[in-house]
Design a protein around this motif. Structure first.
Motif, short mmCIF file in Angstrom:
data_model
loop_
_atom_site.label_atom_id
_atom_site.label_comp_id
_atom_site.label_asym_id
_atom_site.label_seq_id
_atom_site.Cartn_x
_atom_site.Cartn_y
_atom_site.Cartn_z
N PHE A 58 5.42 -1.20 -6.70
CA PHE A 58 5.34 0.13 -7.31
C PHE A 58 3.94 0.73 -7.15
CE2 PHE A 58 4.20 2.65 -11.09
CZ PHE A 58 5.06 3.72 -10.89
N ILE A 59 2.92 -0.06 -7.47
CA ILE A 59 1.56 0.53 -7.46
C ILE A 59 1.08 0.80 -6.04
CG2 ILE A 59 0.94 -0.51 -9.66
CD1 ILE A 59 -0.61 -2.64 -8.17
N LEU A 60 1.60 0.07 -5.06
CA LEU A 60 1.18 0.33 -3.68
C LEU A 60 1.93 1.51 -3.06
CD1 LEU A 60 0.68 -3.20 -2.06
CD2 LEU A 60 -1.06 -1.50 -2.59
N TYR A 61 3.20 1.70 -3.48
CA TYR A 61 4.02 2.74 -2.85
C TYR A 61 4.13 4.03 -3.67
CZ TYR A 61 5.60 -0.23 0.98
OH TYR A 61 5.65 -0.98 2.11
N ARG A 62 3.55 4.04 -4.87
CA ARG A 62 3.67 5.26 -5.67
C ARG A 62 2.79 6.38 -5.11
NH1 ARG A 62 -0.40 6.11 -9.56
NH2 ARG A 62 -2.01 4.49 -9.54
N ASN A 91 -10.48 5.00 0.41
CA ASN A 91 -9.49 4.51 -0.54
C ASN A 91 -9.13 5.63 -1.51
OD1 ASN A 91 -7.90 3.09 -2.30
ND2 ASN A 91 -9.59 1.94 -3.24
N ARG A 92 -7.85 6.01 -1.52
CA ARG A 92 -7.38 7.06 -2.42
C ARG A 92 -6.64 6.49 -3.63
NH1 ARG A 92 -5.73 10.38 2.45
NH2 ARG A 92 -7.39 11.92 2.71
N TYR A 93 -6.50 5.18 -3.70
CA TYR A 93 -5.87 4.57 -4.87
C TYR A 93 -6.82 4.63 -6.06
CZ TYR A 93 -2.11 2.56 -2.01
OH TYR A 93 -1.03 2.38 -1.20
N SER A 157 1.43 -6.73 0.99
CA SER A 157 0.50 -5.78 1.61
C SER A 157 1.32 -4.66 2.24
CB SER A 157 -0.37 -6.46 2.66
OG SER A 157 0.41 -6.98 3.71
N ARG A 158 0.78 -3.47 2.15
CA ARG A 158 1.43 -2.29 2.73
C ARG A 158 0.68 -1.89 3.99
NH1 ARG A 158 2.10 3.79 0.03
NH2 ARG A 158 3.12 4.74 1.85
N ARG A 159 1.41 -1.69 5.06
CA ARG A 159 0.78 -1.33 6.32
C ARG A 159 0.76 0.19 6.49
NH1 ARG A 159 3.50 -3.27 11.82
NH2 ARG A 159 5.02 -1.70 11.14
#
Length: 448
Positions: A58-62, A91-93, A157-159
Motif C-alpha cells: 500500500f505505501i509503495l503503490y499509493r 524521492n517524492r515519498y 520493491s517497486r520497479r
C-alpha cells in the motif's frame, strides 16, 4: 486492465527479507509438530507477515510517481577518453527509501556492473556519477534507467522504468583539445610533452613598421623609414600563415591492429583532430583525406570556425577496410585537391621493409610537390618482448625475431629520410604529442 496489470504486478518484486521471514514461519510450523506449547504462534506470525506485506504494498503503490530519475550526459562522447555520466534521483515519498538503480548502458561497453544502491530521505535529491570510456566510434544507444524502490519495511520493491533512451555519437577524442589549444599558444609546453623549439631567424611575412624600443633586433632597423622619421624605426614580422596542412589517414587493414582497446586508426583519427585544431590556432588551413583501396572522404583545407566540426563529422563513422591502400589513387587525389605546396601528414603503418618499398615510389612522387611526413607505429609488444631476458632456446628465437622487426622499423625511417621524406616512428599513446611536436618544429624552422 492490461495497463493496471503491468503497473502493479510486473513491477512488484519480492525481496530477500520477505523470503527470510517466510522461511522463519515455515520453521515455526515444523517446530509446532514437536513442541505443542507453540500453539497458534506460527499462524499469528504468518498473519502478521501478511499484514506487513499488504502495508508495504500500500505505501509503495499509493503514490503513482514516487521517485523520478534522469540521466545527464554530453551531446556526444569522446573516443578513448573517460566521459562523465550523471543520474539524478528525487524521492517524492513521505519516508526514506532504499533505491537500487540499474542503468542500461550501450551494449558496446559490455558492462553489467552499473548497479548502484543508495538511501534517499524524503524530498531529497541524490546524484550518481560514473564514467564511460568508448573504444569505437559510431552511435551508442542508452536504454532505460531502472529504479527498484524499497520502503523501511523492505518486504517488496517497486520497479520504476524511466525512459532514458538516447542515441549518442562517439566522436574522435575531443576532451583534450583544450589542452592542445594551450600547447599552441603557451610558452610552457614541456609540461604537456611538447618540446620547446628554437626559431631560426625570423619569418619573412612583414607585419608593420614601429618605433625602436630597447630589446628589438637591430638587424630589423628600417633605415629609409628612420631617415624620414628622424628616429629609429624597425620592421616587425609575423609567422607565416595560411599554409595548407592536410592529414591523410590510411584506412586499410594495417591500421586495424589494437592497442589498449583502440585501433591504430582511432589513434590516427584522434591525432588528426588535435593537429587540425593546433594548425587552425596557428592560422593555417586544415584539411583531410582518407584512403584505402579507394579515396574516401576529402575535406578541402580551410580555417573557418566550422572546419573542425566538419572534420569530426566525417571521421566519427570511419572504419578500417580489409584491402591494401591504393597510393596511386592518393597521388592523383593530392595533385587534384592540394593546389599549392603544403604539409601532408600521412598516418599509416608498415610492418616490414618490403611493404614500405612497394609504396615508396608513390610517396616519392608526392614529396616532390609537398612536404610529406609519414607517421607509422612502433610495435610495443615486440619492444617488450625484446627487452625481456630469454630463459630457453625458444625465448632466444622469439627475442631475435622481435629485435629483427624493430631494427627493420629503424631502417624504414632511414629509407624515407634518404629520399627527402620526413618520418615519425612513435608508440600509439605518444602519437598526438609527437605529431604536434613535428608540426611546431617545421613551423619554427619555416619549412612550411
Amino acid at each position: 486492465m492490461k495497463k493496471l496489470f503491468q503497473q502493479y504486478y510486473l513491477n512488484l518484486f519480492l525481496t530477500d527479507r520477505l523470503f527470510t521471514a517466510l522461511g522463519l514461519c515455515v520453521v515455526l510450523f515444523l517446530l509446532k509438530f514437536f513442541f505443542a506449547w507453540l500453539g497458534d504462534i506460527p499462524e499469528i506470525a504468518t498473519g502478521v507477515l501478511l499484514i506487513f506485506f499488504l502495508i508495504d504494498v500500500f505505501i509503495l503503490y499509493r503514490v503513482s510517481e514516487g521517485v523520478d530519475a534522469k540521466r545527464f550526459t554530453s551531446k556526444r562522447l569522446s573516443n578513448g577518453d573517460e566521459n562523465p555520466v550523471q543520474i539524478e534521483i528525487k524521492n517524492r515519498y513521505g519516508f526514506g527509501v532504499n533505491v537500487r538503480v540499474i542503468d542500461e548502458v550501450p551494449f558496446q561497453f559490455q558492462l553489467r556492473d552499473k548497479d548502484f544502491r543508495l538511501h534517499i530521505k524524503p524530498a531529497e535529491i541524490k546524484s550518481i556519477h560514473y564514467n564511460l570510456r568508448p573504444t569505437k566510434r559510431g552511435e551508442y544507444n542508452f536504454g532505460f534507467i531502472r529504479a527498484y524502490i524499497s520502503s523501511p519495511l523492505g518486504l517488496i520493491s517497486r520497479r520504476y522504468n524511466f525512459d532514458g533512451a538516447k542515441t549518442l555519437p562517439v566522436y574522435p577524442s575531443f576532451i583534450n583539445l583544450g589542452q592542445y589549444e594551450l600547447m599552441a599558444v603557451s610558452h610552457h609546453l614541456t609540461a604537456f610533452g611538447i618540446k620547446k623549439i628554437r626559431k631560426v631567424g625570423h619569418s619573412s611575412e612583414f607585419d608593420q613598421i614601429k618605433n625602436y624600443v630597447g630589446g628589438d633586433d637591430i638587424r630589423t632597423i628600417n633605415w629609409k623609414a628612420t631617415a624620414r622619421k628622424g628616429g629609429l624605426m624597425v620592421n616587425t614580422y609575423t609567422d607565416e600563415r595560411s599554409q595548407n596542412i592536410y592529414c591523410i589517414i590510411d584506412k586499410s587493414r594495417v591500421m586495424k591492429m589494437p592497442f589498449e582497446g583502440l585501433s591504430l586508426l582511432d589513434y590516427a583519427i584522434n591525432a588528426s583532430v588535435a593537429l587540425a585544431k593546433v594548425a587552425m590556432l596557428k592560422e593555417d588551413k586544415a584539411g583531410l583525406i582518407t584512403v584505402s583501396e579507394n579515396i574516401g572522404a576529402v575535406v578541402p583545407a580551410d580555417r573557418k570556425s566550422a572546419q573542425l566540426g566538419n572534420i569530426m563529422n566525417v571521421l566519427y563513422k570511419e572504419k578500417t577496410r580489409y584491402l591494401e591502400s591504393n597510393l596511386e589513387a592518393l597521388y592523383a587525389a593530392v595533385r587534384s585537391v592540394v593546389k599549392q605546396r603544403g604539409l601532408l601528414v600521412f598516418f599509416t603503418n608498415f610492418e616490414s621493409l618490403s611493404a614500405l618499398q612497394r609504396q615508396l615510389p608513390y610517396l616519392k612522387r608526392i614529396s616532390k610537390y609537398h612536404l610529406l611526413v609519414v607517421v607509422f607505429f612502433e610495435n610495443t609488444e615486440l619492444k617488450a618482448l625484446s627487452s625481456d631476458p630469454a630463459k630457453d632456446v625458444e625465448g632466444i628465437y622469439h627475442k631475435t625475431i622481435a629485435e629483427k622487426f624493430m631494427y627493420e622499423k629503424k631502417l624504414m625511417v632511414k629509407e624515407l629520410n634518404a629520399h627527402g621524406i620526413l618520418a615519425i616512428l612513435t608508440p600509439p599513446q605518444k602519437l598526438t604529442v609527437n605529431v604536434i611536436n613535428q608540426y611546431l618544429a617545421l613551423k619554427a624552422q619555416q619549412r612550411i
